[in-house]
Scaffold this active site. Sequence first.
Site, mmCIF file in Angstrom:
data_model
loop_
_atom_site.group_PDB
_atom_site.id
_atom_site.type_symbol
_atom_site.label_atom_id
_atom_site.label_comp_id
_atom_site.label_asym_id
_atom_site.label_seq_id
_atom_site.Cartn_x
_atom_site.Cartn_y
_atom_site.Cartn_z
ATOM 1 N N GLY A 295 1.869 1.284 -4.241
ATOM 2 C CA GLY A 295 2.718 0.271 -4.857
ATOM 3 C C GLY A 295 4.043 0.774 -5.388
ATOM 4 O O GLY A 295 4.920 -0.030 -5.727
ATOM 5 N N VAL B 144 0.810 -1.225 0.000
ATOM 6 C CA VAL B 144 0.000 0.000 0.000
ATOM 7 C C VAL B 144 0.841 1.272 0.000
ATOM 8 O O VAL B 144 0.319 2.351 -0.302
ATOM 9 C CB VAL B 144 -0.944 -0.008 1.222
ATOM 10 C CG1 VAL B 144 -0.185 0.263 2.515
ATOM 11 C CG2 VAL B 144 -2.081 0.987 1.043
ATOM 12 N N TYR B 145 2.128 1.187 0.301
ATOM 13 C CA TYR B 145 2.933 2.404 0.383
ATOM 14 C C TYR B 145 3.005 3.090 -0.973
ATOM 15 O O TYR B 145 3.502 2.510 -1.957
ATOM 16 C CB TYR B 145 4.351 2.096 0.877
ATOM 17 C CG TYR B 145 4.438 1.635 2.319
ATOM 18 C CD1 TYR B 145 3.382 1.794 3.202
ATOM 19 C CD2 TYR B 145 5.595 1.030 2.788
ATOM 20 C CE1 TYR B 145 3.474 1.366 4.513
ATOM 21 C CE2 TYR B 145 5.694 0.600 4.101
ATOM 22 C CZ TYR B 145 4.635 0.775 4.960
ATOM 23 O OH TYR B 145 4.732 0.340 6.267
ATOM 24 N N SER B 146 2.515 4.322 -0.998
ATOM 25 C CA SER B 146 2.527 5.136 -2.229
ATOM 26 C C SER B 146 1.957 4.360 -3.412
ATOM 27 O O SER B 146 2.490 4.388 -4.515
ATOM 28 C CB SER B 146 3.941 5.642 -2.538
ATOM 29 O OG SER B 146 4.400 6.484 -1.505
#
Length: 328
Positions: free
Chosen positions: A66, A62-64
């Site tokens: 993908g 989920v960070y940025s």
Amino acid sequence: MTMQYTKLGSTGLEVSRVCLGCMTFGVPERGTHPWTLNEEQSRPIIRQALELGINFLDTANVYSDGTSEEIVGRAVKDFARREDVVIATKVYSRMRPGPNGAGLSRKAILAEIDNSLRRLGTDYVDLYQIHRWDYATPIEETLEALHDVVKAGKARYIGASSMYAWQFAKAIYTARRHGWTEFASMQNHLNLLYREEEREMLPFCADQGIGVLPWSPLARGRLTRPWEQSSERARTDAYGQSLYAKTEDSDRRVAQAVAALAEARGVPRAQVALAWLAGKPVVTAPIIGASKPQHLTDAVAALSLELSAEEVAALEAHYIPHAIAGFE
């Protein structure tokens, strides 16, 4: 500075005692973290970490949106041998709208491991972690799916992140009862401003031989600078603000104790805060979200900073109980 290595819990996996947190890296316009470093800015930090001997990198799908995984994957390919690096990522958070776009169902897990591997450009991850507890999915379904991911060779180990100790104990017991792969690690919210994990989770992990990977070890920078001073991340990090909003007075006194000890020792505040964490035998590796070279050098130097019992007591003296935070 010499990097120290240790086993991840009771496994045979050797990891550096500093883990590079990769939420800092990502396309700022993607996802919910406008303060991230873009790829050009991220690569020197990742390269520095690897050169310092940090072999442990932690990211999440989920960070940025993908893009953190993509940046990390390309950097590892360019700067290291894949077999020399321990890559950790996570699953749970919403990756697309509609049914089955989030959570820990079998369908979601088997889809998201493949998506993460594609973005990372690798055939496997070393540590695949559930980002949070999924109240809408039976833990048996989640654990069996994770076990199948391991048996398919797509992950070497599995881990968990912030949850109640009773939930983690239930998951460990359930996996053990079925002969499924057990969680090797717990990534939880732990720092001098938030110590609620000391009540049950840390003793449980110590008893069961589970590695502990604290996130936000510097309380989103609050333990590294004068209390009134801010940063771009602090101004735009709504989640970070929510973690500490209700205990500001006592938290300020803790931060002042860190500042006083740092001045007395002649070291940066970050080294004192990280040395407190590293001094806990159950802690495997704090997760450092570095955005500047000094962040990494301070983290490595903290491993060699030994605090006396009196210094630890002074750092802990002003803490008051906090409401549970970080399970969202």
